[in-house]
Design a protein around this motif. Structure first.
Motif, PDB file in Angstrom:
ATOM      1  N   ILE A 115       6.332  -6.665 -32.523  1.00 50.78           N
ATOM      2  CA  ILE A 115       7.591  -7.056 -31.875  1.00 50.78           C
ATOM      3  C   ILE A 115       8.748  -6.220 -32.416  1.00 50.78           C
ATOM      4  O   ILE A 115       9.605  -5.756 -31.666  1.00 50.78           O
ATOM      5  N   ALA A 116       8.756  -6.005 -33.740  1.00 50.73           N
ATOM      6  CA  ALA A 116       9.824  -5.200 -34.357  1.00 50.73           C
ATOM      7  C   ALA A 116       9.797  -3.770 -33.820  1.00 50.73           C
ATOM      8  O   ALA A 116      10.854  -3.175 -33.546  1.00 50.73           O
ATOM      9  N   CYS A 117       8.594  -3.207 -33.659  1.00 45.92           N
ATOM     10  CA  CYS A 117       8.469  -1.842 -33.140  1.00 45.92           C
ATOM     11  C   CYS A 117       8.956  -1.760 -31.695  1.00 45.92           C
ATOM     12  O   CYS A 117       9.644  -0.801 -31.312  1.00 45.92           O
ATOM     13  N   VAL A 118       8.619  -2.764 -30.898  1.00 50.05           N
ATOM     14  CA  VAL A 118       9.056  -2.790 -29.498  1.00 50.05           C
ATOM     15  C   VAL A 118      10.574  -2.867 -29.412  1.00 50.05           C
ATOM     16  O   VAL A 118      11.210  -2.144 -28.626  1.00 50.05           O
ATOM     17  N   ILE A 119      11.183  -3.717 -30.229  1.00 46.85           N
ATOM     18  CA  ILE A 119      12.642  -3.854 -30.238  1.00 46.85           C
ATOM     19  C   ILE A 119      13.296  -2.540 -30.661  1.00 46.85           C
ATOM     20  O   ILE A 119      14.289  -2.094 -30.063  1.00 46.85           O
ATOM     21  N   PHE A 120      12.730  -1.894 -31.691  1.00 44.51           N
ATOM     22  CA  PHE A 120      13.271  -0.625 -32.179  1.00 44.51           C
ATOM     23  C   PHE A 120      13.213   0.448 -31.096  1.00 44.51           C
ATOM     24  O   PHE A 120      14.187   1.176 -30.864  1.00 44.51           O
ATOM     25  N   VAL A 121      12.078   0.544 -30.407  1.00 42.94           N
ATOM     26  CA  VAL A 121      11.908   1.541 -29.346  1.00 42.94           C
ATOM     27  C   VAL A 121      12.872   1.272 -28.192  1.00 42.94           C
ATOM     28  O   VAL A 121      13.534   2.199 -27.685  1.00 42.94           O
ATOM     29  N   LEU A 122      12.995   0.029 -27.782  1.00 42.96           N
ATOM     30  CA  LEU A 122      13.896  -0.307 -26.674  1.00 42.96           C
ATOM     31  C   LEU A 122      15.361  -0.085 -27.039  1.00 42.96           C
ATOM     32  O   LEU A 122      16.168   0.323 -26.189  1.00 42.96           O
ATOM     33  N   ALA A 123      15.704  -0.325 -28.311  1.00 46.39           N
ATOM     34  CA  ALA A 123      17.090  -0.154 -28.746  1.00 46.39           C
ATOM     35  C   ALA A 123      17.524   1.307 -28.693  1.00 46.39           C
ATOM     36  O   ALA A 123      18.720   1.599 -28.543  1.00 46.39           O
ATOM     37  N   LEU A 124      16.564   2.228 -28.791  1.00 44.47           N
ATOM     38  CA  LEU A 124      16.888   3.656 -28.785  1.00 44.47           C
ATOM     39  C   LEU A 124      16.951   4.240 -27.375  1.00 44.47           C
ATOM     40  O   LEU A 124      17.409   5.375 -27.203  1.00 44.47           O
ATOM     41  N   LEU A 152       6.059   3.995 -31.739  1.00 45.82           N
ATOM     42  CA  LEU A 152       5.289   4.134 -30.502  1.00 45.82           C
ATOM     43  C   LEU A 152       3.794   4.183 -30.788  1.00 45.82           C
ATOM     44  O   LEU A 152       2.984   3.572 -30.068  1.00 45.82           O
ATOM     45  N   ALA A 153       3.409   4.921 -31.837  1.00 49.91           N
ATOM     46  CA  ALA A 153       1.993   5.032 -32.192  1.00 49.91           C
ATOM     47  C   ALA A 153       1.436   3.666 -32.567  1.00 49.91           C
ATOM     48  O   ALA A 153       0.310   3.304 -32.170  1.00 49.91           O
ATOM     49  N   TYR A 154       2.209   2.888 -33.319  1.00 52.62           N
ATOM     50  CA  TYR A 154       1.746   1.557 -33.719  1.00 52.62           C
ATOM     51  C   TYR A 154       1.586   0.650 -32.502  1.00 52.62           C
ATOM     52  O   TYR A 154       0.618  -0.114 -32.406  1.00 52.62           O
ATOM     53  N   ILE A 155       2.517   0.745 -31.558  1.00 52.69           N
ATOM     54  CA  ILE A 155       2.411  -0.058 -30.333  1.00 52.69           C
ATOM     55  C   ILE A 155       1.149   0.307 -29.559  1.00 52.69           C
ATOM     56  O   ILE A 155       0.388  -0.568 -29.119  1.00 52.69           O
ATOM     57  N   CYS A 156       0.907   1.604 -29.406  1.00 52.36           N
ATOM     58  CA  CYS A 156      -0.270   2.051 -28.649  1.00 52.36           C
ATOM     59  C   CYS A 156      -1.562   1.640 -29.339  1.00 52.36           C
ATOM     60  O   CYS A 156      -2.506   1.160 -28.687  1.00 52.36           O
ATOM     61  N   VAL A 157      -1.628   1.820 -30.648  1.00 52.80           N
ATOM     62  CA  VAL A 157      -2.837   1.462 -31.398  1.00 52.80           C
ATOM     63  C   VAL A 157      -3.080  -0.039 -31.304  1.00 52.80           C
ATOM     64  O   VAL A 157      -4.225  -0.491 -31.129  1.00 52.80           O
TER      65      VAL A 157
END
Length: 408
Positions: free
Chosen positions: A246-255, A297-302
């Protein structure tokens, strides 16, 4: 005889298990293949389709995907050589690969400058030599050739191969550090990255200005050796965790808002935020936001692919995987095709028909080329074939081969 068969079967089982263990991870080739196709679309001049590539929605792009996957694959390709054959032979293989990349870099340059000369002469009113920023080569050919061969003349568009040579050259040093302690590898990589930024260590890209290489290998090695270290097992990536996901998704969307230029033009405040974080977006020295964004992004995909990796082996994804398996030749062709595609668009127009024609046909050519390269590398000419010229000789050879086979 029956006992011999049982022993042979028992001996074959561990061999089969070894083959299964060494089976190539489809995720590696899939994402490398995706990077190759995105790179093609991104490098077609004036390509409207490039507005929808990952680089328009975040700091990292296909270049990060390519470099990380290359580091991951390099650990598989070269790490085994260092373990099996020793440091000297492993280093020799690295040197050979660097020479291959160097020759590919030179070949790409001469092919593209030939295309530019031909197109400029044929299409009146179009200066493709100047458009590709190769006027220095046209007016100072002797100096440019010396710079080209010494990698002190690296025009934009020809910059990723020299960077790749630079990071490959660091592998023997990294292997030595890992033999002392694997943790020294991330310490060295991060330390070199910090020193590069602090002292602005760079390589000159042209003798008539202070412009550096567009991709600084002293900085981009951080991403390359992140993949290398993970592949080698020196560092362990975090296990799938819903809160981290969830943290990774929020970080990616924030950018996304501060990475998309149309949005920034619409909302000036986003441009101001981008200005404050500009060093994190820098491509030459690999801004830190690019690294963090790619890792997220890599963590989300994995995480999303966990337990479903086998689906990438579907025949529907095979064309992309094939491009990833033949990354170097596909990359060289994609750079050439992208420039030729830009020339074609200059002549037929950049309407919906022209853009679709160039993009779809270019991707199709790259996929077809990948299959041809795979077929060529399989050495099909070594396969046993029927001797149609001397059929009797073929029959006698077959009989003789059967005669020398062991019984049972």
């Amino acid at each position: 005889m029956k006992k011999d068969r049982i022993l042979s079967a028992e001996q074959a089982q561990p061999q089969a298990a070894t083959v299964m263990k060494k089976e190539r991870d489809p995720r590696l080739d899939f994402f490398r293949g995706m990077a190759m196709l995105i790179i093609f679309v991104a490098h077609v001049p004036g390509n409207y389709w490039a507005k929808f590539i990952p680089a328009r929605f975040g700091p990292s792009d296909a270049a990060e995907m390519f470099v990380f996957c290359s580091g991951f694959a390099a650990a598989i390709a070269f790490g085994g050589t260092f373990r099996r054959s020793g440091f000297f032979m492993g280093t020799a293989r690295i040197v050979i690969r660097c020479v291959q990349i160097y020759m590919a870099h030179l070949g790409l340059f001469f092919v593209l400058i030939t295309v530019c000369y031909v197109a400029t002469d044929y299409f009146v009113g179009f200066d493709y030599i100047g458009k590709l920023n190769l006027r220095y080569f046209d007016t100072n050919t002797g100096e440019a050739l010396a710079g080209l061969f010494t990698l002190t003349y690296v025009p934009n568009f020809f910059d990723i191969m020299p960077m790749y040579i630079g990071v490959l050259a660091l592998i023997p040093l990294v292997i030595l550090l890992a033999r002392v302690n694997p943790l020294l590898v991330p310490v060295f990589s991060i330390g070199l990255y910090i020193v590069t930024w602090y002292w602005q260590l760079q390589f000159p890209a042209e003798p008539f200005s202070d412009r550096p290489w567009f991709f600084n290998p002293l900085a981009w090695q951080l991403l390359f050796f992140t993949g290398f270290a993970i592949s080698s097992g020196w560092i362990k990536p975090p296990t799938p965790n819903k809160y981290l996901l969830i943290a990774c998704v929020i970080f990616v969307l924030a950018l996304v808002p501060i990475s998309n230029w149309p949005l920034m033009r619409e909302f000036p405040v986003l441009k101001e935020i981008r200005t404050e974080l500009v060093y994190g977006f820098k491509k030459t020295n690999f801004g830190l936001l690019r690294w963090l964004h790619f890792l997220a992004l890599a963590y989300i995909c994995v995480s999303l692919l966990k337990g479903h990796e086998y689906k990438l082996k579907s025949r529907y994804f095979d064309p992309i995987i094939k491009c990833g398996q033949q990354a170097l030749p596909v990359f060289l062709l994609s750079m050439t095709l992208s420039w030729i595609g830009g020339i074609i668009l200059d002549q037929i127009g950049r309407d919906a028909f022209g853009l679709t024609l160039v993009n779809v046909s270019g991707v199709a050519i790259l996929i077809g080329f990948a299959y041809v390269m795979a077929w060529t590398k399989s050495s099909p000419w070594r396969a046993k074939s029927v001797n149609t010229v001397f059929p009797k000789q073929e029959e006698e050879t077959t009989v003789r081969d059967r005669a020398v086979q062991p019984a049972g």
